[in-house]
Write a protein that holds these residues in place. Structure first.
Motif, mmCIF file in Angstrom:
data_model
loop_
_atom_site.group_PDB
_atom_site.id
_atom_site.type_symbol
_atom_site.label_atom_id
_atom_site.label_comp_id
_atom_site.label_asym_id
_atom_site.label_seq_id
_atom_site.Cartn_x
_atom_site.Cartn_y
_atom_site.Cartn_z
ATOM 1 N N SER A 114 0.847 -1.198 0.000
ATOM 2 C CA SER A 114 0.000 0.000 0.000
ATOM 3 C C SER A 114 0.880 1.245 0.000
ATOM 4 C CB SER A 114 -0.879 0.011 1.256
ATOM 5 O OG SER A 114 -0.065 0.227 2.407
ATOM 6 N N ILE A 115 0.270 2.391 -0.239
ATOM 7 C CA ILE A 115 1.013 3.650 -0.186
ATOM 8 C C ILE A 115 1.551 3.884 1.227
ATOM 9 C CG2 ILE A 115 -0.983 5.138 0.269
ATOM 10 C CD1 ILE A 115 2.121 5.959 -1.922
ATOM 11 N N THR A 116 0.826 3.462 2.236
ATOM 12 C CA THR A 116 1.300 3.615 3.613
ATOM 13 C C THR A 116 2.565 2.797 3.830
ATOM 14 O OG1 THR A 116 -0.953 4.001 4.381
ATOM 15 C CG2 THR A 116 0.671 3.379 6.038
ATOM 16 N N ASP A 117 2.577 1.577 3.317
ATOM 17 C CA ASP A 117 3.773 0.733 3.432
ATOM 18 C C ASP A 117 4.973 1.375 2.736
ATOM 19 O OD1 ASP A 117 2.378 -1.247 4.805
ATOM 20 O OD2 ASP A 117 1.987 -2.433 3.002
ATOM 21 N N THR A 118 4.762 1.824 1.495
ATOM 22 C CA THR A 118 5.886 2.385 0.757
ATOM 23 C C THR A 118 6.335 3.707 1.364
ATOM 24 O OG1 THR A 118 4.486 3.452 -0.929
ATOM 25 C CG2 THR A 118 5.266 1.207 -1.382
ATOM 26 N N TYR A 119 5.404 4.480 1.896
ATOM 27 C CA TYR A 119 5.769 5.738 2.556
ATOM 28 C C TYR A 119 6.630 5.453 3.786
ATOM 29 C CZ TYR A 119 5.732 10.019 5.156
ATOM 30 O OH TYR A 119 6.143 11.120 5.865
ATOM 31 N N LEU A 120 6.197 4.525 4.627
ATOM 32 C CA LEU A 120 6.957 4.210 5.841
ATOM 33 C C LEU A 120 8.346 3.668 5.514
ATOM 34 C CD1 LEU A 120 4.154 2.654 8.066
ATOM 35 C CD2 LEU A 120 5.265 4.887 8.339
ATOM 36 N N ALA A 121 8.447 2.807 4.503
ATOM 37 C CA ALA A 121 9.749 2.275 4.098
ATOM 38 C C ALA A 121 10.648 3.393 3.571
ATOM 39 C CB ALA A 121 9.574 1.186 3.048
ATOM 40 N N SER A 122 10.092 4.292 2.777
ATOM 41 C CA SER A 122 10.862 5.418 2.243
ATOM 42 C C SER A 122 11.315 6.349 3.355
ATOM 43 C CB SER A 122 10.033 6.197 1.225
ATOM 44 O OG SER A 122 9.766 5.401 0.103
ATOM 45 N N LEU A 123 10.430 6.633 4.276
ATOM 46 C CA LEU A 123 10.772 7.505 5.403
ATOM 47 C C LEU A 123 11.899 6.890 6.224
ATOM 48 C CD1 LEU A 123 10.084 10.094 6.986
ATOM 49 C CD2 LEU A 123 8.446 8.727 8.292
ATOM 50 N N ALA A 124 11.804 5.601 6.501
ATOM 51 C CA ALA A 124 12.849 4.919 7.269
ATOM 52 C C ALA A 124 14.183 4.963 6.529
ATOM 53 C CB ALA A 124 12.438 3.473 7.550
ATOM 54 N N ASN A 125 14.156 4.655 5.238
ATOM 55 C CA ASN A 125 15.387 4.654 4.439
ATOM 56 C C ASN A 125 16.023 6.030 4.352
ATOM 57 O OD1 ASN A 125 15.946 2.006 3.640
ATOM 58 N ND2 ASN A 125 14.437 2.095 2.007
ATOM 59 N N LEU A 126 15.230 7.029 4.022
ATOM 60 C CA LEU A 126 15.779 8.362 3.762
ATOM 61 C C LEU A 126 16.178 9.115 5.025
ATOM 62 C CD1 LEU A 126 13.510 9.469 0.792
ATOM 63 C CD2 LEU A 126 15.863 8.639 0.711
ATOM 64 N N THR A 127 15.671 8.684 6.172
ATOM 65 C CA THR A 127 16.056 9.339 7.429
ATOM 66 C C THR A 127 17.050 8.505 8.221
ATOM 67 O OG1 THR A 127 14.152 8.415 8.615
ATOM 68 C CG2 THR A 127 13.875 10.617 7.615
ATOM 69 N N GLY A 128 17.410 7.342 7.683
ATOM 70 C CA GLY A 128 18.376 6.482 8.367
ATOM 71 C C GLY A 128 17.812 5.760 9.577
ATOM 72 N N ASN A 129 16.509 5.658 9.634
ATOM 73 C CA ASN A 129 15.843 4.988 10.758
ATOM 74 C C ASN A 129 15.439 3.572 10.387
ATOM 75 O OD1 ASN A 129 15.846 7.118 12.742
ATOM 76 N ND2 ASN A 129 14.450 8.176 11.366
ATOM 77 N N THR A 130 16.441 2.774 10.047
ATOM 78 C CA THR A 130 16.179 1.381 9.696
ATOM 79 C C THR A 130 16.819 0.485 10.737
ATOM 80 O OG1 THR A 130 18.138 1.356 8.287
ATOM 81 C CG2 THR A 130 16.035 1.810 7.221
ATOM 82 N N PRO A 131 16.291 -0.677 10.952
ATOM 83 C CA PRO A 131 15.168 -1.247 10.223
ATOM 84 C C PRO A 131 13.835 -0.670 10.697
ATOM 85 C CG PRO A 131 15.864 -2.799 11.893
ATOM 86 C CD PRO A 131 16.824 -1.631 11.944
ATOM 87 N N LEU A 132 12.867 -0.769 9.823
ATOM 88 C CA LEU A 132 11.495 -0.421 10.139
ATOM 89 C C LEU A 132 10.856 -1.695 10.685
ATOM 90 C CD1 LEU A 132 8.919 1.327 9.974
ATOM 91 C CD2 LEU A 132 8.702 0.573 7.597
ATOM 92 N N TYR A 133 10.620 -1.747 11.966
ATOM 93 C CA TYR A 133 10.038 -2.944 12.579
ATOM 94 C C TYR A 133 8.555 -3.026 12.260
ATOM 95 C CZ TYR A 133 14.399 -3.138 15.143
ATOM 96 O OH TYR A 133 15.735 -3.208 15.465
ATOM 97 N N THR A 134 8.119 -4.222 11.881
ATOM 98 C CA THR A 134 6.737 -4.398 11.458
ATOM 99 C C THR A 134 6.238 -5.811 11.775
ATOM 100 O OG1 THR A 134 5.226 -4.239 9.571
ATOM 101 C CG2 THR A 134 7.432 -5.087 9.108
#
Length: 102
Positions: free
Chosen positions: A66-86
């Motif tokens: 979903s757009i929410t999934d891709t937004y959260l993954a992009s936000l995590a990647n681009l801000t260096g906040n990985t991993p995105l726990y889910t």
């Protein structure tokens, strides 16, 4: 001299717009992404364009997310906040940014 008023646009507004275009109006992902790109092109709109453009790329290329999934993954990647726990297996399997919690 007239300055343009900056308009805030919350992320939830864009995700809900995608939801309506997808579920109610039944538009294709490409058409929806093009529409959101047009919104992002509004110069005086205060929104994180880099995250949204990356999220739209994921939205176009990963139809299981979903757009929410891709937004959260992009936000995590681009801000260096990985991993995105889910807890979302689809998300964890579709992007290296996400890590499945058990």
């Amino acid at each position: 001299f007239h300055t343009a008023v900056v308009q805030a646009c919350g992320n939830v507004v864009l995700t809900e717009t995608v939801y309506v275009l997808e579920r109610v109006m039944r538009l294709s992902r490409d058409t929806i992404a093009d529409s959101i790109d047009a919104v992002l092109a509004i110069a005086n709109l205060d929104v994180n364009r880099a995250v949204w453009q990356d999220a739209l790329t994921g939205y176009r290329t990963r139809p299981k997310l979903s757009i929410t999934d891709t937004y959260l993954a992009s936000l995590a990647n681009l801000t260096g906040n990985t991993p995105l726990y889910t807890f979302d297996r689809k998300l964890a399997n579709q992007t290296s940014a996400a890590q499945l919690l058990h």
